[in-house]
Design a protein around this motif. Structure first.
Motif, short mmCIF file in Angstrom:
data_model
loop_
_atom_site.label_atom_id
_atom_site.label_comp_id
_atom_site.label_asym_id
_atom_site.label_seq_id
_atom_site.Cartn_x
_atom_site.Cartn_y
_atom_site.Cartn_z
N GLU A 1 50.95 33.49 47.78
CA GLU A 1 49.51 33.29 47.91
C GLU A 1 48.77 34.37 47.12
OE1 GLU A 1 48.14 30.74 49.50
OE2 GLU A 1 50.19 30.01 49.84
N PRO A 2 47.50 34.11 46.81
CA PRO A 2 46.69 35.12 46.12
C PRO A 2 46.66 36.42 46.91
CG PRO A 2 45.55 33.01 46.12
CD PRO A 2 46.74 32.85 47.01
N ARG A 3 46.76 37.54 46.22
CA ARG A 3 46.89 38.82 46.90
C ARG A 3 45.54 39.50 47.16
NH1 ARG A 3 51.20 36.94 48.38
NH2 ARG A 3 53.20 37.95 47.93
N TRP A 4 44.59 39.36 46.26
CA TRP A 4 43.25 39.92 46.46
C TRP A 4 42.27 38.76 46.47
CZ3 TRP A 4 41.92 45.41 45.90
CH2 TRP A 4 43.02 46.23 45.62
N SER A 5 41.15 38.97 47.13
CA SER A 5 40.06 38.01 46.99
C SER A 5 39.11 38.54 45.92
CB SER A 5 39.31 37.84 48.32
OG SER A 5 38.55 39.01 48.61
N GLU A 6 38.41 37.63 45.26
CA GLU A 6 37.43 38.06 44.26
C GLU A 6 36.32 38.88 44.92
OE1 GLU A 6 36.02 34.98 41.72
OE2 GLU A 6 38.01 34.53 40.91
N ALA A 7 36.09 38.65 46.19
CA ALA A 7 35.08 39.45 46.91
C ALA A 7 35.52 40.90 47.01
CB ALA A 7 34.85 38.87 48.31
N ASP A 8 36.83 41.15 47.21
CA ASP A 8 37.34 42.52 47.25
C ASP A 8 37.07 43.23 45.92
OD1 ASP A 8 38.38 42.21 49.81
OD2 ASP A 8 40.34 41.57 49.08
N VAL A 9 37.39 42.55 44.83
CA VAL A 9 37.19 43.15 43.52
C VAL A 9 35.71 43.31 43.23
CG1 VAL A 9 37.75 42.96 41.06
CG2 VAL A 9 39.34 42.07 42.76
N ALA A 10 34.89 42.34 43.63
CA ALA A 10 33.45 42.43 43.41
C ALA A 10 32.85 43.64 44.15
CB ALA A 10 32.76 41.14 43.85
N ALA A 11 33.34 43.90 45.36
CA ALA A 11 32.85 45.06 46.12
C ALA A 11 33.19 46.35 45.39
CB ALA A 11 33.43 45.05 47.52
N HIS A 12 34.41 46.43 44.85
CA HIS A 12 34.79 47.60 44.06
C HIS A 12 33.91 47.73 42.82
CE1 HIS A 12 37.00 50.23 41.37
NE2 HIS A 12 37.12 49.22 40.53
N ARG A 13 33.66 46.62 42.13
CA ARG A 13 32.82 46.67 40.92
C ARG A 13 31.41 47.12 41.26
NH1 ARG A 13 34.54 42.75 36.55
NH2 ARG A 13 32.38 42.09 36.46
N ALA A 14 30.92 46.75 42.43
CA ALA A 14 29.58 47.20 42.84
C ALA A 14 29.57 48.71 43.05
CB ALA A 14 29.15 46.47 44.12
N ARG A 15 30.62 49.26 43.66
CA ARG A 15 30.70 50.71 43.83
C ARG A 15 30.78 51.41 42.47
NH1 ARG A 15 34.26 49.03 47.96
NH2 ARG A 15 36.09 49.38 46.62
N LEU A 16 31.53 50.81 41.57
CA LEU A 16 31.66 51.38 40.23
C LEU A 16 30.33 51.38 39.51
CD1 LEU A 16 33.81 52.45 38.22
CD2 LEU A 16 34.12 50.09 37.45
N ARG A 17 29.59 50.31 39.63
CA ARG A 17 28.29 50.21 38.96
C ARG A 17 27.31 51.23 39.53
NH1 ARG A 17 25.28 46.56 36.01
NH2 ARG A 17 23.03 46.53 36.47
N THR A 18 27.31 51.40 40.85
CA THR A 18 26.41 52.38 41.46
C THR A 18 26.73 53.78 40.98
OG1 THR A 18 26.14 51.02 43.45
CG2 THR A 18 25.66 53.37 43.66
#
Length: 535
Positions: free
Chosen positions: A328-345
């Motif tokens: 099954e998929p290991r990460w959700s795109e929401a998990d990665v999106a939350a990380h990208r939001a932290r990175l952008r901030t």
């Protein structure tokens, strides 16, 4: 074939090189003429040290050896830094220096430097051109330059050598594909199969490096990342090997916001290091996370331990893992999106309202640059923000020295890339310190009517060092730069120039980049406070 110079020139031409970058000197006159006769243009830099950077950028955008020439003595010592940069940046380069005639080399001291001793520590090989063996020497030099891991080779030749008759030979350059074919699996005793190791991971992560670019592994990276639903972090010199607008893209390691990236990696339970080269690491590897090593070379660096290794073509190794994937998929795109939001901030932290911040410059130039623009970046505080913030969708879209991390690369690199790529637009993002090292090469860009945009981040400081002095409680020493009217300097060389202090002014300056027929220098007067917040 005629003389020895003609054989060398034919090997250079046969590699597909159209430009050789040089600073002329007596011992290489015959070689320059042979290159001209072979249809290879000899392009002079303002000095040897910038000519070799032009050749390095040529190799970066093509994946084939760049070529530079220098004279003897001070000419050869002046290219040492660029030769070292190519070796540590993992870029194939053929550097040729003139020398006094071999029969006098042990007896004369004027301008005589032992090239074997000089270049052996910074090149993959330092050899000598001889009429009797020129064919084999050129084949060896070119093959070594591209062999994994790629780097620079240096050859020495005298005026006497280049003018000497050469044996008849049929020029047949060696294969110039450096990646190893196929994949060999190396396992520590008791280690699981690599495919089983990946299937057992709950939060695997891909870390792609420069060898993934050299192996053309973009499609395989995307395939494996999407199959597993695993985020992808890239090393700076591999920017674009995984599209940065893809929802699984998770940032660039060891650039701005570095702690955010390392925390993210620490949250994974398996790192698949796909062509990742530790030469780009700024700080020691501190993760305890298991690593699956997928690279063209075995894990001899041992910067990180790895019980499982897939050694060979990176693209083939990733496809092998994708073929064996079940689960099954290991990460959700929401998990990665939350990380990208932290990175952008974190990326935009420290901005000063109402001033021209470094991230404003990057965003505005990126918005104004035509599609397909290739960027060269010099070394300094701005490089860490460019490495993280300039969005790249294709491999070889951002060129930087990040193995040796040599200042002075940005402008000559843009010229080398611009000449090699032809109509492809090129932007150079440079600090005022790096610009000072190579400013007079603007004249070459003007004479060749290269449509470069040269953007200089001006804060009057060698900022990275000044910040470290301040952190230690020291006064600023030797890090402040004298005021220079860069627009006037550009104008003195026939280059258009404009000074900007706001986003609105920069937007106006970049509005016509797609239609330019010559270089433009943009002196961007930035507020450096954001650097301190970042680093």
């Amino acid at each position: 074939m005629g003389n020895t110079a003609a054989v060398v020139a034919e090997y250079v031409r046969a590699t597909g090189v159209r430009f050789v970058f040089a600073y002329p000197g007596d011992p290489i006159i015959e070689l320059m003429e042979a290159l001209r006769a072979a249809g290879v243009e000899v392009v002079p830099g303002s000095r040897e040290g910038t000519a070799v950077f032009m050749a390095e950028a040529q190799a970066m955008v093509t994946g084939r050896p760049g070529v530079c020439l220098s004279t003897l003595g001070p000419g050869s010592t002046s290219i040492v830094n660029g030769v070292a940069a190519a070796t540590w940046d993992r870029v194939p380069l053929l550097a040729i220096s003139g020398q006094i005639d071999a029969g006098r080399e042990d007896l004369v001291t004027h301008q005589v430097v032992d090239h074997k001793l000089l270049f052996s520590p910074v090149a993959k090989w330092a050899g000598r051109i001889d009429p009797r063996s020129v064919d084999a020497v050129l084949r060896k030099a070119l093959r070594l330059a591209v062999a994994e891991r790629p780097g620079a080779v240096h050859l020495t030749g005298s005026a006497e050598t280049f003018a000497a008759p050469a044996p008849d030979t049929e020029v047949a350059p060696p294969p110039l594909d450096g990646a190893a074919g196929g994949v060999r699996v190396h396992l520590a005793p008791g280690a699981p199969d690599p495919a089983a190791l990946l299937r057992a991971a709950r939060r695997p992560l891909l870390l792609a490096g420069a060898a993934a670019t050299r192996c053309g592994a973009s499609g395989s990276l995307i395939r494996l990342a999407e199959a597993v639903c695993a985020p992808v972090v890239v090393a700076p010199m591999a920017k674009g090997v995984f599209p940065e607008d893809h929802p699984l893209f998770a940032g660039v390691l060891d650039m701005a916001c570095n702690q955010v990236l390392w925390d993210f990696l620490a949250g994974s339970d398996l790192v698949v290091a796909a062509g990742f080269d530790p030469v780009e690491l700024i700080k020691p590897w501190s993760l305890r996370t298991p690593v699956l090593h997928v690279d063209t070379t075995p894990n001899t660096d041992q910067v990180y331990p790895s019980d499982c290794e897939l050694v060979g073509d990176v693209s083939t190794g990733l496809d092998w893992l994708a073929d064996g994937w079940r689960g099954e998929p290991r990460w959700s795109e929401a998990d990665v999106a939350a990380h990208r939001a932290r990175l952008r901030t974190a990326y935009y932290a420290g901005r000063v309202v109402g001033r021209l911040n470094p991230t404003d410059v990057i965003d505005t130039v990126r918005a104004g640059a035509p599609p397909g623009t290739v960027v060269t970046c010099d070394v300094g505080s701005h490089k860490l923000l460019v490495g993280q913030g300039w969005q790249t969708r294709e491999p070889r879209g951002v060129l930087m020295s990040n193995g040796l991390s040599s200042m002075g690369f940005g402008l000559p690199g843009a010229i080398g890339a611009g000449l090699t790529l032809g109509e492809v637009p090129v932007v150079a993002l440079i600090g005022d310190g790096g610009f000072a090292m190579a400013a007079t090469d603007l004249r070459l860009a003007v004479s060749r009517r290269l449509p470069l945009a040269v953007v200089v981040f001006c804060d009057g400081s060698l900022n990275r060092i000044e910040l470290k002095q301040r952190a230690l409680g020291y006064r600023s020493t030797a890090t402040r730069l004298d005021e220079v009217d860069q627009v006037a300097l550009a104008g003195s060389m026939g280059c258009d120039g404009v000074r900007v202090t706001s986003v609105a002014e920069l937007e106006k300056a970049t509005a016509g980049l797609a239609s330019r027929t010559g270089p433009l220098l943009i002196e961007a007067r930035i507020e450096p406070a954001q650097y301190e917040a970042q680093f």
